[in-house]
Motif scaffolding. Sequence first.
Motif, short mmCIF file in Angstrom:
data_model
loop_
_atom_site.label_atom_id
_atom_site.label_comp_id
_atom_site.label_asym_id
_atom_site.label_seq_id
_atom_site.Cartn_x
_atom_site.Cartn_y
_atom_site.Cartn_z
N ARG A 35 49.15 -56.29 63.63
CA ARG A 35 48.06 -56.35 62.67
C ARG A 35 47.56 -57.79 62.44
NH1 ARG A 35 47.11 -52.40 57.97
NH2 ARG A 35 47.95 -51.17 59.64
N ARG A 36 48.48 -58.74 62.36
CA ARG A 36 48.08 -60.13 62.14
C ARG A 36 47.60 -60.80 63.43
NH1 ARG A 36 52.46 -63.17 58.83
NH2 ARG A 36 50.89 -64.80 58.99
N THR A 37 47.81 -60.16 64.57
CA THR A 37 47.36 -60.70 65.86
C THR A 37 45.98 -60.17 66.26
OG1 THR A 37 49.67 -60.87 66.51
CG2 THR A 37 48.08 -61.04 68.27
N VAL A 38 45.52 -59.13 65.60
CA VAL A 38 44.22 -58.53 65.95
C VAL A 38 43.08 -59.55 65.93
CG1 VAL A 38 42.48 -56.84 65.20
CG2 VAL A 38 44.86 -56.16 65.41
N PRO A 39 42.96 -60.44 64.92
CA PRO A 39 41.86 -61.42 64.97
C PRO A 39 41.91 -62.31 66.22
CG PRO A 39 42.77 -61.34 62.76
CD PRO A 39 43.67 -60.52 63.63
N ALA A 40 43.10 -62.69 66.64
CA ALA A 40 43.22 -63.50 67.86
C ALA A 40 42.79 -62.69 69.08
CB ALA A 40 44.64 -64.01 68.03
N ILE A 41 43.16 -61.43 69.12
CA ILE A 41 42.77 -60.55 70.23
C ILE A 41 41.25 -60.45 70.29
CG2 ILE A 41 42.80 -58.17 71.10
CD1 ILE A 41 45.64 -57.95 69.86
N LEU A 42 40.63 -60.20 69.14
CA LEU A 42 39.17 -60.07 69.11
C LEU A 42 38.49 -61.39 69.48
CD1 LEU A 42 38.75 -57.90 65.89
CD2 LEU A 42 38.61 -57.17 68.28
N GLY A 43 39.04 -62.49 69.04
CA GLY A 43 38.48 -63.79 69.40
C GLY A 43 38.53 -64.04 70.89
N MET A 44 39.64 -63.70 71.51
CA MET A 44 39.76 -63.91 72.96
C MET A 44 38.83 -62.97 73.72
SD MET A 44 43.24 -65.39 73.86
CE MET A 44 44.13 -66.43 72.74
N VAL A 45 38.71 -61.74 73.28
CA VAL A 45 37.81 -60.80 73.95
C VAL A 45 36.36 -61.30 73.84
CG1 VAL A 45 36.83 -58.48 73.79
CG2 VAL A 45 39.29 -58.79 73.71
N CYS A 46 35.96 -61.76 72.66
CA CYS A 46 34.60 -62.28 72.47
C CYS A 46 34.37 -63.53 73.31
CB CYS A 46 34.33 -62.56 71.00
SG CYS A 46 34.19 -61.08 70.00
N GLY A 47 35.38 -64.39 73.38
CA GLY A 47 35.24 -65.62 74.18
C GLY A 47 35.09 -65.33 75.66
N VAL A 48 35.90 -64.45 76.18
CA VAL A 48 35.81 -64.10 77.61
C VAL A 48 34.48 -63.40 77.89
CG1 VAL A 48 36.81 -62.62 79.40
CG2 VAL A 48 38.28 -64.05 78.00
N ALA A 49 34.06 -62.52 76.97
CA ALA A 49 32.78 -61.83 77.16
C ALA A 49 31.63 -62.83 77.16
CB ALA A 49 32.58 -60.78 76.07
N THR A 50 31.69 -63.82 76.28
CA THR A 50 30.64 -64.84 76.21
C THR A 50 30.58 -65.66 77.50
OG1 THR A 50 30.86 -64.96 73.81
CG2 THR A 50 29.79 -66.82 74.91
N LEU A 51 31.75 -66.07 78.00
CA LEU A 51 31.79 -66.83 79.25
C LEU A 51 31.28 -66.01 80.43
CD1 LEU A 51 35.18 -68.70 78.89
CD2 LEU A 51 32.91 -69.69 78.87
N THR A 52 31.68 -64.75 80.49
CA THR A 52 31.23 -63.89 81.57
C THR A 52 29.72 -63.67 81.50
OG1 THR A 52 33.37 -62.78 81.59
CG2 THR A 52 31.56 -61.64 82.67
N LEU A 53 29.21 -63.45 80.29
CA LEU A 53 27.77 -63.25 80.11
C LEU A 53 26.99 -64.50 80.51
CD1 LEU A 53 25.52 -61.37 79.09
CD2 LEU A 53 25.84 -62.39 76.84
N ALA A 54 27.50 -65.67 80.10
CA ALA A 54 26.82 -66.92 80.47
C ALA A 54 26.78 -67.10 81.98
CB ALA A 54 27.51 -68.10 79.80
N ALA A 55 27.88 -66.78 82.64
CA ALA A 55 27.92 -66.91 84.10
C ALA A 55 26.96 -65.93 84.75
CB ALA A 55 29.34 -66.69 84.61
N CYS A 56 26.90 -64.71 84.22
CA CYS A 56 26.02 -63.70 84.80
C CYS A 56 24.55 -64.02 84.55
CB CYS A 56 26.34 -62.33 84.22
SG CYS A 56 27.92 -61.68 84.78
N LEU A 57 24.26 -64.73 83.47
CA LEU A 57 22.87 -65.07 83.17
C LEU A 57 22.38 -66.31 83.89
CD1 LEU A 57 22.71 -64.26 79.35
CD2 LEU A 57 21.75 -62.95 81.24
#
Length: 97
Positions: A35-57
């Motif tokens: 439960r206390r790790t969920v924010p870190a999980i969401l942060g990493m998912v958003c970060g990887v998604a942002t990097l992937t999106l930037a590369a794809c764009l």
Amino acid sequence: MNELLPLLSYCALMSGTPGPNNLMLVASGAHHGYRRTVPAILGMVCGVATLTLAACLGLGALFLAWPALHTALKLAGTAYLLVLAWQLAGAPVAADR
């Protein structure tokens, strides 16, 4: 849809590959619980998604068009890592529990 298959397979493989993000999440989960790790999980998912999106764009094409921008980003990243290292080196040592 054919363009999304390579992207989806890349994201699926990278999410299961052991790396610094996954190891940090495992350690956080072991010490603090899921439960206390969920924010870190969401942060990493958003970060990887942002990097992937930037590369794809086309971020790579932007750096090819303006090599000075790539150099500036590398210098800024290096400076940031040095600041983090300086803060870590000067941080107080935690007492054993």
